[in-house]
Design a protein around this motif. Structure first.
Motif, mmCIF file in Angstrom:
data_model
loop_
_atom_site.group_PDB
_atom_site.id
_atom_site.type_symbol
_atom_site.label_atom_id
_atom_site.label_comp_id
_atom_site.label_asym_id
_atom_site.label_seq_id
_atom_site.Cartn_x
_atom_site.Cartn_y
_atom_site.Cartn_z
ATOM 1 N N SER A 25 0.839 -1.190 0.000
ATOM 2 C CA SER A 25 0.000 0.000 0.000
ATOM 3 C C SER A 25 0.880 1.248 0.000
ATOM 4 C CB SER A 25 -0.904 -0.023 1.236
ATOM 5 O OG SER A 25 -1.569 1.196 1.387
ATOM 6 N N GLN A 26 0.730 2.100 -1.015
ATOM 7 C CA GLN A 26 1.581 3.291 -1.125
ATOM 8 C C GLN A 26 0.973 4.504 -0.448
ATOM 9 O OE1 GLN A 26 4.023 3.074 -5.160
ATOM 10 N NE2 GLN A 26 1.842 2.804 -5.523
ATOM 11 N N GLY A 27 -0.269 4.814 -0.765
ATOM 12 C CA GLY A 27 -0.873 6.011 -0.207
ATOM 13 C C GLY A 27 -0.065 7.248 -0.547
ATOM 14 N N ARG A 28 0.212 8.072 0.473
ATOM 15 C CA ARG A 28 0.942 9.321 0.271
ATOM 16 C C ARG A 28 2.451 9.122 0.182
ATOM 17 N NH1 ARG A 28 -2.160 13.632 2.341
ATOM 18 N NH2 ARG A 28 -4.221 13.364 1.407
ATOM 19 N N THR A 29 2.946 7.929 0.495
ATOM 20 C CA THR A 29 4.384 7.691 0.414
ATOM 21 C C THR A 29 4.827 7.892 -1.029
ATOM 22 O OG1 THR A 29 4.181 6.073 2.204
ATOM 23 C CG2 THR A 29 6.251 6.099 0.971
ATOM 24 N N ASP A 30 5.864 8.715 -1.225
ATOM 25 C CA ASP A 30 6.227 9.154 -2.581
ATOM 26 C C ASP A 30 7.220 8.185 -3.208
ATOM 27 O OD1 ASP A 30 6.203 10.670 -4.828
ATOM 28 O OD2 ASP A 30 7.190 12.422 -3.963
ATOM 29 N N ARG A 95 -2.812 19.531 -5.243
ATOM 30 C CA ARG A 95 -2.454 18.689 -4.081
ATOM 31 C C ARG A 95 -3.616 17.799 -3.652
ATOM 32 N NH1 ARG A 95 -3.369 20.483 1.104
ATOM 33 N NH2 ARG A 95 -1.315 19.721 1.726
ATOM 34 N N ASP A 96 -4.839 18.184 -3.985
ATOM 35 C CA ASP A 96 -5.989 17.352 -3.619
ATOM 36 C C ASP A 96 -6.135 16.127 -4.509
ATOM 37 O OD1 ASP A 96 -6.742 18.777 -1.393
ATOM 38 O OD2 ASP A 96 -8.195 20.020 -2.459
ATOM 39 N N LEU A 97 -5.294 16.014 -5.544
ATOM 40 C CA LEU A 97 -5.269 14.795 -6.356
ATOM 41 C C LEU A 97 -4.274 13.773 -5.817
ATOM 42 C CD1 LEU A 97 -5.498 16.212 -9.986
ATOM 43 C CD2 LEU A 97 -7.296 15.026 -8.701
ATOM 44 N N GLN A 98 -3.580 14.097 -4.709
ATOM 45 C CA GLN A 98 -2.699 13.104 -4.103
ATOM 46 C C GLN A 98 -3.481 11.846 -3.735
ATOM 47 O OE1 GLN A 98 0.563 14.726 -1.325
ATOM 48 N NE2 GLN A 98 -1.162 16.117 -1.054
ATOM 49 N N GLU A 99 -2.768 10.737 -3.708
ATOM 50 C CA GLU A 99 -3.406 9.479 -3.299
ATOM 51 C C GLU A 99 -3.898 9.598 -1.856
ATOM 52 O OE1 GLU A 99 -5.207 7.173 -3.902
ATOM 53 O OE2 GLU A 99 -4.025 5.520 -4.726
ATOM 54 N N VAL A 100 -4.827 8.721 -1.502
ATOM 55 C CA VAL A 100 -5.352 8.679 -0.145
ATOM 56 C C VAL A 100 -4.224 8.468 0.859
ATOM 57 C CG1 VAL A 100 -5.760 6.178 -0.252
ATOM 58 C CG2 VAL A 100 -7.120 7.583 1.310
ATOM 59 N N CYS A 101 -4.382 9.053 2.032
ATOM 60 C CA CYS A 101 -3.464 8.757 3.130
ATOM 61 C C CYS A 101 -3.945 7.471 3.808
ATOM 62 C CB CYS A 101 -3.445 9.912 4.130
ATOM 63 S SG CYS A 101 -2.424 9.576 5.582
ATOM 64 N N ARG A 136 -12.686 15.021 -1.463
ATOM 65 C CA ARG A 136 -11.479 15.743 -1.897
ATOM 66 C C ARG A 136 -11.259 15.557 -3.403
ATOM 67 N NH1 ARG A 136 -6.257 13.808 -2.144
ATOM 68 N NH2 ARG A 136 -6.534 12.050 -0.720
ATOM 69 N N GLY A 137 -11.396 14.318 -3.877
ATOM 70 C CA GLY A 137 -11.193 14.040 -5.288
ATOM 71 C C GLY A 137 -12.239 14.708 -6.167
ATOM 72 N N THR A 138 -13.484 14.716 -5.718
ATOM 73 C CA THR A 138 -14.550 15.375 -6.482
ATOM 74 C C THR A 138 -14.263 16.858 -6.631
ATOM 75 O OG1 THR A 138 -16.211 13.756 -5.772
ATOM 76 C CG2 THR A 138 -17.032 15.894 -6.525
ATOM 77 N N ALA A 139 -13.845 17.499 -5.548
ATOM 78 C CA ALA A 139 -13.531 18.933 -5.607
ATOM 79 C C ALA A 139 -12.371 19.193 -6.566
ATOM 80 C CB ALA A 139 -13.206 19.458 -4.215
ATOM 81 N N ALA A 140 -11.339 18.343 -6.514
ATOM 82 C CA ALA A 140 -10.175 18.530 -7.392
ATOM 83 C C ALA A 140 -10.547 18.305 -8.855
ATOM 84 C CB ALA A 140 -9.055 17.584 -6.972
ATOM 85 N N LEU A 141 -11.326 17.257 -9.128
ATOM 86 C CA LEU A 141 -11.721 16.999 -10.509
ATOM 87 C C LEU A 141 -12.606 18.123 -11.034
ATOM 88 C CD1 LEU A 141 -11.673 15.274 -13.028
ATOM 89 C CD2 LEU A 141 -13.506 13.877 -12.050
ATOM 90 N N ASN A 142 -13.494 18.637 -10.199
ATOM 91 C CA ASN A 142 -14.341 19.751 -10.635
ATOM 92 C C ASN A 142 -13.497 20.974 -10.988
ATOM 93 O OD1 ASN A 142 -16.777 18.411 -10.536
ATOM 94 N ND2 ASN A 142 -17.345 19.179 -8.516
ATOM 95 N N ALA A 158 -6.587 4.357 -5.923
ATOM 96 C CA ALA A 158 -7.660 4.538 -4.943
ATOM 97 C C ALA A 158 -8.463 5.794 -5.245
ATOM 98 C CB ALA A 158 -7.097 4.585 -3.524
ATOM 99 N N MET A 159 -7.789 6.822 -5.735
ATOM 100 C CA MET A 159 -8.506 8.041 -6.106
ATOM 101 C C MET A 159 -9.545 7.739 -7.184
ATOM 102 S SD MET A 159 -9.150 11.251 -5.810
ATOM 103 C CE MET A 159 -7.835 12.157 -5.007
ATOM 104 N N PHE A 160 -9.192 6.891 -8.162
ATOM 105 C CA PHE A 160 -10.185 6.616 -9.198
ATOM 106 C C PHE A 160 -11.335 5.781 -8.649
ATOM 107 C CE2 PHE A 160 -11.890 5.048 -13.297
ATOM 108 C CZ PHE A 160 -12.186 6.291 -13.825
ATOM 109 N N ARG A 161 -11.083 4.935 -7.675
ATOM 110 C CA ARG A 161 -12.200 4.239 -7.019
ATOM 111 C C ARG A 161 -13.151 5.265 -6.411
ATOM 112 N NH1 ARG A 161 -8.055 0.267 -6.501
ATOM 113 N NH2 ARG A 161 -8.825 -1.894 -6.481
#
Length: 198
Positions: A25-30, A95-101, A136-142, A158-161
């Motif tokens: 699981s990666q999440g926010r780890t870069d 920054r709101d398109l970052q993967e889930v923490c 968060r993802g909805t706001a960023a995509l909008n 996970a963001m696309f889920r």
């Protein structure tokens, strides 16, 4: 829950990393792209360049997660489009398109906790809930959709889920690394539609 703007967009998950390969699981780890991931990003860029030449929903700009695995994928795709007849597209990050923490689960194997997390039944210690990710993802995509023309969003699995959930589609569907998606909004009684290019 905020509603997605009913506009078309392209979506591209980043190329493979070593943690993807190991099922971690990666999440926010870069985590950086590995050699396979770099090659996948080049292939994705070629596919997008082909569709650019075909005139199929041409991309106006690229909006990326700032995490390096997504941003490098975006840069490679942009360069491929430019090298094969398209323009050199602008890339911006949100920054709101970052993967889930994923909190304490980052760096750990994907396991039995993942489905309950999507269902909203649990959140890893120190992590972000699925509902928070979706909002968060909805706001960023909008924000990406509010500009002129059709954006390419380069982001995470996970963001696309979460975005699938916001589109009223089954959420827990695995997205392949670096497979371009063309997403079209509801029209004439049908819902959101996703077409994969490979």
């Amino acid at each position: 829950m905020a509603q997605l703007l009913a506009k078309p967009y392209w979506y591209l998950r980043h190329g493979e990393t070593d943690w993807n390969k190991q099922g971690l699981s990666q999440g926010r780890t870069d985590i950086a792209l590995n050699e396979t991931g770099l090659a996948q990003a080049r292939s994705a860029g070629l596919l997008l360049a082909e569709h650019w030449r075909d005139g199929a929903l041409p991309i106006a700009r690229i909006v990326s997660s700032p995490l390096s695995r997504a941003l490098v994928t975006a840069e490679i795709a942009r360069d491929q489009i430019a090298a094969h007849g398209g323009p050199r597209l602008e890339i911006t990050t949100d920054r709101d398109l970052q993967e889930v923490c994923f909190g304490e689960q980052e760096g750990e194997p994907m396991g039995s906790w993942y489905d309950p997390w999507i269902a909203g039944e649990m959140t890893p210690e120190g992590g972000e809930s699925f509902a928070e990710l979706r909002d968060r993802g909805t706001a960023a995509l909008n924000r990406a959709l509010a500009g002129e023309g059709v954006p390419l969003v380069v982001c995470h699995g996970a963001m696309f889920r979460a975005l699938r959930s916001a589109m009223g589609l089954p959420a827990n569907v695995r997205l392949a690394n670096a497979a371009p998606l063309r997403v079209t909004p509801p029209e004439n009684g049908r819902g959101w539609e996703i077409e994969t290019f490979s």
